[in-house]
Scaffold this active site. Structure first.
Site, short mmCIF file in Angstrom:
data_model
loop_
_atom_site.label_atom_id
_atom_site.label_comp_id
_atom_site.label_asym_id
_atom_site.label_seq_id
_atom_site.Cartn_x
_atom_site.Cartn_y
_atom_site.Cartn_z
N ASP A 10 0.96 -1.18 0.03
CA ASP A 10 -0.21 0.06 -0.05
C ASP A 10 0.98 1.10 -0.02
O ASP A 10 2.06 1.07 0.35
CB ASP A 10 -0.73 0.05 1.17
CG ASP A 10 -2.09 0.89 1.05
OD1 ASP A 10 -2.50 1.44 -0.03
OD2 ASP A 10 -2.75 1.28 2.03
N GLU A 51 1.58 4.04 -3.89
CA GLU A 51 1.18 2.62 -4.03
C GLU A 51 2.02 1.92 -5.04
O GLU A 51 2.39 0.45 -4.63
CB GLU A 51 -0.29 2.44 -4.55
CG GLU A 51 -1.21 3.01 -3.45
CD GLU A 51 -2.74 3.28 -4.06
OE1 GLU A 51 -3.59 3.41 -3.43
OE2 GLU A 51 -2.69 3.51 -5.47
N ASP A 76 -5.13 -2.85 -2.30
CA ASP A 76 -6.67 -2.45 -2.38
C ASP A 76 -6.76 -1.25 -3.32
O ASP A 76 -7.81 -0.79 -3.76
CB ASP A 76 -6.98 -2.01 -0.95
CG ASP A 76 -6.22 -0.86 -0.31
OD1 ASP A 76 -6.07 0.35 -1.06
OD2 ASP A 76 -5.20 -1.03 0.57
N ASP A 125 -1.19 -1.00 5.02
CA ASP A 125 -1.42 0.59 5.33
C ASP A 125 -0.99 1.04 6.48
O ASP A 125 -0.46 2.16 6.53
CB ASP A 125 -3.02 0.59 5.40
CG ASP A 125 -3.34 1.99 5.69
OD1 ASP A 125 -3.65 2.67 4.69
OD2 ASP A 125 -3.79 2.17 6.88
N HIS A 173 -20.10 11.31 19.94
CA HIS A 173 -20.26 12.42 20.75
C HIS A 173 -21.69 12.85 20.96
O HIS A 173 -22.41 12.24 20.06
CB HIS A 173 -19.48 13.70 20.48
CG HIS A 173 -19.71 14.20 19.06
ND1 HIS A 173 -20.97 14.76 18.74
CD2 HIS A 173 -19.34 13.93 17.78
CE1 HIS A 173 -20.91 15.01 17.47
NE2 HIS A 173 -20.04 14.47 16.70
N GLU A 248 -12.93 14.34 13.35
CA GLU A 248 -13.91 14.09 12.40
C GLU A 248 -13.18 14.49 10.95
O GLU A 248 -12.06 15.04 10.87
CB GLU A 248 -15.05 14.90 12.50
CG GLU A 248 -16.22 15.03 11.67
CD GLU A 248 -16.73 13.35 11.29
OE1 GLU A 248 -16.12 12.62 10.65
OE2 GLU A 248 -17.99 13.41 11.40
#
Length: 363
Positions: A10, A51, A76, A125, A173, A248
């Site tokens: 990866d 990659e 992937d 990864d 949250h 986030e």
């Protein structure tokens, strides 16, 4: 009969193009034993170039182990797999050069290229992210003495079958005013505090049996997660550990808008973002980028608190990535998973590398 080696490779770029790195692991295809790990930071590059660099490094490592072995390459990256299989053209000059270098490392008829979901490529990864993290800290990547089986999918034979599992209690949250207005609230946006409804959700989460007995609470840096985490930690009498990797998604120019407003202004970009984990909001992060940092953070968490019960307070996208990784489904399923504010999802990770879902979206 020729030996069979499996390469998982990866690469990633934080910015695409941006600071990039690759990782590759070589395993015995029969036993699953890890024979070699390689990783390296490569400066500024695109995801695809990184990659390909991972593929070349994996092939070199496999050749050093057994130049006559049959090779199973699993990645992937559909682009690399299809191009190396000869089904897609290679238009980018850098990738043409790297593809030629890769082909020179394998004997005709002795290599098989196959695509795997990202969740099944977490070992490579993790190595790529370790290399990028090391470069950001001004040092070179070094292989760990023992590869963590639970995080990387290493040989089950090396794991202690009696070792206690690690249980992650994923807590989203509590609600904010932006949550209640169904507005996008990302990593670098307004960073709102909990609303009255959110505070009630947090009190309920802190008192629930799912978090009981937890050894530690881990949280993103964002205000709504910190408020949620501290309420739970205070109820349990444990510490809060803050890690920005659990923040986030950065939604860029979409932050603060409703989905309807985004569709009206960016119809094509929104459709692409909904369909492909590679697509990013203008000025924001793709799901693929978020997934890479989340899975690297997961591996670090599992190493640090192996055998413990950990409450992880985070956000919709990071928590859905973790759930998908256990279920073995790719990023196209991300938007089909709903996570309520204050809800709990429980995942169990065993020392032999297996994992399972115990509960989803409890409120």
């Amino acid at each position: 009969m020729a030996r069979v080696l499996r390469i998982e490779a990866d690469g990633g770029s934080r910015g695409n193009p941006g600071p990039a790195g690759f990782g590759a692991v070589v395993k015995d295809a029969t036993s699953g034993e890890v024979l070699a790990e390689v990783a390296e930071s490569i400066g500024r590059a695109t995801n695809n170039v990184a990659e390909y660099r991972g593929l070349v490094a994996g092939l070199r490592a496999a050749h050093a182990i057994d130049p006559d072995a049959r090779i199973e390459v699993r990645m992937d990256s559909k682009l690399v797999v299809e191009q190396m299989s000869g089904r897609w053209q290679i238009k980018h000059a850098d990738m043409r050069t790297l593809a030629q270098e890769a082909r020179a490392l394998v004997r005709p008829g002795l290599v098989d290229f196959g695509w795997i979901p990202r969740a099944q490529n977490s070992h490579a990864d993790r190595l790529a992210n370790e290399a990028m993290d090391a470069a950001a800290a001004g040092r070179q990547w070094q292989r760990a003495t023992v590869a963590p089986a639970a995080a990387s999918g290493g040989s089950a034979a090396a794991a202690d079958p009696d070792a206690p599992p690690t249980v992650l209690v994923l807590v989203r949250h509590g609600s904010t005013l932006l949550t209640e207005q169904r507005r996008v609230s990302g990593r670098y946006g307004e960073d709102p505090e909990l609303s009255e409804s959110g505070l009630a959700e947090v009190r309920s989460a802190a008192a629930c049996r799912d978090v009981a007995g937890a050894d530690v609470v881990v949280s993103s840096t964002m205000r709504r997660s910190q408020q949620t985490a501290r309420a739970i930690a205070d109820a349990l009498g444990v510490d809060v550990v803050t890690d920005p990797q659990w923040d986030e998604t950065d939604f860029g120019e979409w932050d603060g808008l409703t989905a309807g407003e985004v569709v009206k202004r960016w119809p094509r970009e929104f459709a692409a973002w909904n369909d492909s984990p590679d697509a990013a909001p203008p000025g924001g992060e793709s799901l693929l980028t978020v997934e890479r940092r989340v899975l690297a953070a997961r591996d670090a968490l599992l190493r640090r608190w192996a055998g413990k019960r950990v409450v992880l307070v985070s956000h919709g996208d990071p928590l859905r990535v973790l759930l998908r990784s256990v279920l073995g489904v790719d990023g196209r399923m991300q938007r089909r998973i709903h996570v309520d504010p204050g809800s709990r999802t429980l995942l169990r990770y065993r020392a032999d590398g297996t994992s399972e879902v115990l509960a989803v979206n409890r409120v």
